[in-house]
Design a protein around this motif. Structure first.
Motif, mmCIF file in Angstrom:
data_model
loop_
_atom_site.group_PDB
_atom_site.id
_atom_site.type_symbol
_atom_site.label_atom_id
_atom_site.label_comp_id
_atom_site.label_asym_id
_atom_site.label_seq_id
_atom_site.Cartn_x
_atom_site.Cartn_y
_atom_site.Cartn_z
ATOM 1 N N LEU A 1 43.035 39.221 35.610
ATOM 2 C CA LEU A 1 44.100 38.420 35.027
ATOM 3 C C LEU A 1 44.596 39.036 33.719
ATOM 4 O O LEU A 1 45.788 39.013 33.425
ATOM 5 N N ALA A 2 43.689 39.585 32.922
ATOM 6 C CA ALA A 2 44.102 40.227 31.674
ATOM 7 C C ALA A 2 44.937 41.468 31.942
ATOM 8 O O ALA A 2 45.797 41.835 31.142
ATOM 9 N N ALA A 3 44.688 42.110 33.084
ATOM 10 C CA ALA A 3 45.439 43.317 33.446
ATOM 11 C C ALA A 3 46.687 43.007 34.261
ATOM 12 O O ALA A 3 47.420 43.907 34.642
ATOM 13 N N GLY A 4 46.937 41.729 34.511
ATOM 14 C CA GLY A 4 48.116 41.346 35.285
ATOM 15 C C GLY A 4 47.917 41.382 36.772
ATOM 16 O O GLY A 4 48.882 41.420 37.526
ATOM 17 N N GLN A 5 46.686 41.364 37.250
ATOM 18 C CA GLN A 5 46.402 41.382 38.679
ATOM 19 C C GLN A 5 45.471 40.223 39.009
ATOM 20 O O GLN A 5 44.763 39.727 38.133
ATOM 21 N N PRO A 6 45.401 39.766 40.227
ATOM 22 C CA PRO A 6 46.209 40.179 41.383
ATOM 23 C C PRO A 6 47.501 39.377 41.470
ATOM 24 O O PRO A 6 47.701 38.420 40.723
ATOM 25 N N GLU A 7 48.349 39.771 42.399
ATOM 26 C CA GLU A 7 49.588 39.044 42.612
ATOM 27 C C GLU A 7 49.316 37.761 43.393
ATOM 28 O O GLU A 7 48.323 37.641 44.094
ATOM 29 N N MET A 8 50.250 36.816 43.245
ATOM 30 C CA MET A 8 50.146 35.559 43.984
ATOM 31 C C MET A 8 50.517 35.779 45.454
ATOM 32 O O MET A 8 51.503 36.453 45.763
ATOM 33 N N GLN A 9 49.731 35.206 46.338
ATOM 34 C CA GLN A 9 50.027 35.245 47.777
ATOM 35 C C GLN A 9 50.572 33.882 48.178
ATOM 36 O O GLN A 9 49.839 32.978 48.558
ATOM 37 N N MET A 10 51.874 33.718 48.060
ATOM 38 C CA MET A 10 52.499 32.417 48.269
ATOM 39 C C MET A 10 52.565 32.045 49.748
ATOM 40 O O MET A 10 52.917 32.862 50.601
ATOM 41 N N GLU A 11 52.242 30.786 50.022
ATOM 42 C CA GLU A 11 52.333 30.233 51.370
ATOM 43 C C GLU A 11 52.368 28.712 51.255
ATOM 44 O O GLU A 11 52.000 28.154 50.214
ATOM 45 N N PRO A 12 52.829 28.010 52.295
ATOM 46 C CA PRO A 12 52.796 26.542 52.248
ATOM 47 C C PRO A 12 51.353 26.044 52.174
ATOM 48 O O PRO A 12 50.516 26.397 52.996
ATOM 49 N N VAL A 13 51.061 25.223 51.161
ATOM 50 C CA VAL A 13 49.708 24.719 50.928
ATOM 51 C C VAL A 13 49.787 23.221 50.682
ATOM 52 O O VAL A 13 50.670 22.745 49.963
ATOM 53 N N ASP A 14 48.850 22.475 51.278
ATOM 54 C CA ASP A 14 48.748 21.024 51.080
ATOM 55 C C ASP A 14 47.789 20.774 49.916
ATOM 56 O O ASP A 14 46.582 20.967 50.042
ATOM 57 N N LEU A 15 48.311 20.343 48.783
ATOM 58 C CA LEU A 15 47.482 20.097 47.606
ATOM 59 C C LEU A 15 46.430 19.034 47.877
ATOM 60 O O LEU A 15 45.279 19.154 47.422
ATOM 61 N N VAL B 1 52.918 19.154 49.964
ATOM 62 C CA VAL B 1 52.984 20.559 50.375
ATOM 63 C C VAL B 1 53.907 21.318 49.429
ATOM 64 O O VAL B 1 55.009 20.867 49.106
ATOM 65 N N GLY B 2 53.450 22.464 48.984
ATOM 66 C CA GLY B 2 54.258 23.322 48.122
ATOM 67 C C GLY B 2 54.000 24.777 48.441
ATOM 68 O O GLY B 2 53.079 25.117 49.197
ATOM 69 N N LEU B 3 54.818 25.646 47.869
ATOM 70 C CA LEU B 3 54.662 27.084 48.075
ATOM 71 C C LEU B 3 53.782 27.623 46.957
ATOM 72 O O LEU B 3 54.244 27.887 45.846
ATOM 73 N N TRP B 4 52.469 27.783 47.250
ATOM 74 C CA TRP B 4 51.488 28.188 46.258
ATOM 75 C C TRP B 4 50.520 29.212 46.848
ATOM 76 O O TRP B 4 50.550 29.474 48.050
ATOM 77 N N ASP B 5 49.666 29.740 46.010
ATOM 78 C CA ASP B 5 48.562 30.594 46.454
ATOM 79 C C ASP B 5 47.354 29.683 46.664
ATOM 80 O O ASP B 5 46.821 29.123 45.719
ATOM 81 N N ARG B 6 46.922 29.533 47.909
ATOM 82 C CA ARG B 6 45.869 28.569 48.223
ATOM 83 C C ARG B 6 44.566 28.889 47.478
ATOM 84 O O ARG B 6 43.944 28.004 46.880
ATOM 85 N N ILE C 1 45.829 17.367 33.194
ATOM 86 C CA ILE C 1 47.007 17.115 34.022
ATOM 87 C C ILE C 1 47.662 18.452 34.339
ATOM 88 O O ILE C 1 48.100 19.176 33.435
ATOM 89 N N VAL C 2 47.718 18.770 35.624
ATOM 90 C CA VAL C 2 48.369 19.993 36.091
ATOM 91 C C VAL C 2 49.631 19.596 36.840
ATOM 92 O O VAL C 2 49.588 18.746 37.732
ATOM 93 N N GLU C 3 50.754 20.197 36.479
ATOM 94 C CA GLU C 3 52.010 19.965 37.184
ATOM 95 C C GLU C 3 52.525 21.294 37.716
ATOM 96 O O GLU C 3 52.571 22.285 36.992
ATOM 97 N N LEU C 4 52.910 21.280 38.996
ATOM 98 C CA LEU C 4 53.371 22.497 39.659
ATOM 99 C C LEU C 4 54.681 22.234 40.383
ATOM 100 O O LEU C 4 54.842 21.179 41.009
ATOM 101 N N PRO C 5 55.618 23.187 40.333
ATOM 102 C CA PRO C 5 56.819 23.050 41.158
ATOM 103 C C PRO C 5 56.469 23.304 42.624
ATOM 104 O O PRO C 5 55.741 24.248 42.930
ATOM 105 N N CYS C 6 56.967 22.465 43.478
ATOM 106 C CA CYS C 6 56.669 22.669 44.907
ATOM 107 C C CYS C 6 57.387 23.896 45.454
ATOM 108 O O CYS C 6 56.928 24.510 46.420
#
Length: 390
Positions: free
Chosen positions: A202-216, A247-252, A352-357
């Motif tokens: 994370l400090a080096a800027g890795q890894p990238e997010m693997q976005m997919e539909p996820v049910d929170l 459901v949102g577009l997140w990295d599960r 409290i965590v808020e995320l855009p879907c």
């Protein structure tokens, strides 16, 4: 530096103090200028300053350091003409040379002071980094050794029982309990190792997010189920309210980490009291709330506790590397969301965590260390160390 000034005032604003045409000529030619009577000299007789002041004798000499103009020495006499003789001009030339040396020394001193300040700042930063590294290495060594000691003990007891034949004597329950304790310590070691890997990535800027539909809601239920044994050992009950179909577009995998870090803290610091976990949708945003009823956190402490290796409690009473909440915030930031804490002493803590879907396009595939354009930073930091799970 090198500008022509008088009395600390820009030369352009000194028209009521000096004859500007003389000063500008000397500054341009870098040659001394002597006027026996400025009122009759073709170069100055029409100058507004000379007309109004009726100046007579004038002497203006450049102050030079090599070929660099540092200033001018300006003298005038309103009483007599021809006041500045050759001897006096020579004296002024010597004074201007000494003034140039003094000014050059002053410039050099100023440059040296600036360099020393910058080097002092860099040295302080380096020393701070070394102290942080040493503190982390000490803490990490302690945390890695803590589960190893009971793990080694349990394995040694099992080995001894096997050698003397006790495990064949119909006592499998005793061996099972010891194996369960050994597994918990192994899981703890695995979590510590994963956090160390994550902090580097994370400090080096890795890894990238693997976005997919996820049910929170499903993520929260899965994480809560994994904490059943830890909750039982802590004496806490879990009150789960997960609205279905968030459901949102997140990295599960990263979302699981966030829920895991927050629930881990609640179990660790909840003092055996009930813990609330709520997942809900609010328009185009999803919200995850984890609340414990433990000792709470003072406002002065909240301001720094999402920092790396930050801890809100003594490591003597609670383990951990101080990385869990830092990792959680990095992930939430990468997903385009925010994380905050609401807490008062003796009133528990609520994360409290808020995320855009639907994250912004530039956030998709972005690493947790990269900033989001236009994104407000996460607020109200909390740094209680991540907890052990069973």
């Amino acid at each position: 530096r090198g500008a022509v000034r008088t009395g600390g005032i820009p030369i352009e604003r000194a028209g009521d103090r000096v004859c500007l045409s003389v000063v500008r000529t000397v500054a341009r030619t870098q040659m001394p200028m002597v006027l026996e009577d400025a009122r009759t000299s073709p170069a100055t007789r029409d100058d507004p300053y000379v007309v109004s002041r009726q100046s007579r004798s004038m002497l203006c000499a450049p102050v030079l350091s090599g070929s660099a103009l540092r200033g001018v020495m300006y003298l005038e006499n309103d009483l007599v003409t021809g006041a500045f003789t050759a001897d006096r001009v020579e004296v002024v030339g010597i004074l201007s040379a000494q003034a140039a040396v003094a000014l050059e020394n002053a410039f050099l001193y100023d440059d040296l002071a600036r360099v020393l300040r910058e080097r002092t700042r860099l040295l302080a930063r380096a020393e701070e980094g070394v102290r942080a590294r040493d503190t982390f290495l000490t803490l990490a060594s302690h945390e890695l050794r803590t589960p190893l000691t009971p793990l080694l003990l349990e394995v040694q007891i099992l080995l001894r029982d096997a050698r003397v034949g006790r495990m064949r004597a119909g006592r499998p329950e005793r061996a099972a309990r010891k194996l369960e304790r050994a597994v918990r310590q192994i899981v703890r070691l695995e979590r510590l190792a994963n956090d160390l890997i994550d902090v580097t990535r994370l400090a080096a800027g890795q890894p990238e997010m693997q976005m997919e539909p996820v049910d929170l809601s499903q993520v929260v239920r899965d994480v809560a189920a994994r904490y059943a044994a830890a909750l039982e050992r802590a004496g806490s009950t879990l009150l789960l309210d997960a609205e279905p179909g968030i459901v949102g577009l997140w990295d599960r995998a990263r979302l699981v980490q966030v829920a895991d870090k927050l629930l881990s803290n609640a179990v660790k610091f909840g003092e055996g009291k009930p813990i609330d976990v709520r997942a809900e949708r609010d328009g185009d945003r999803a919200r995850l709330v984890v609340r414990d009823r433990g000792a709470g956190i003072a406002r002065a402490t909240q301001a720094r506790l999402f920092g790396r290796f930050e801890r809100g409690v003594s490591e003597r009473h609670f383990g951990g590397l101080g990385l869990g909440l830092w990792i959680a915030r990095r992930i939430v930031d990468a997903l385009g969301g925010s994380i905050r804490i609401e807490s008062e002493p003796r009133a528990g803590a609520m994360f409290i965590v808020e995320l855009p879907c639907e994250p912004a396009q530039e956030a998709r595939g972005r690493s947790p260390d990269a900033p989001t354009s236009g994104q407000a930073p996460s607020t109200a930091h909390h740094g209680r160390a991540e907890g052990e799970t069973g």
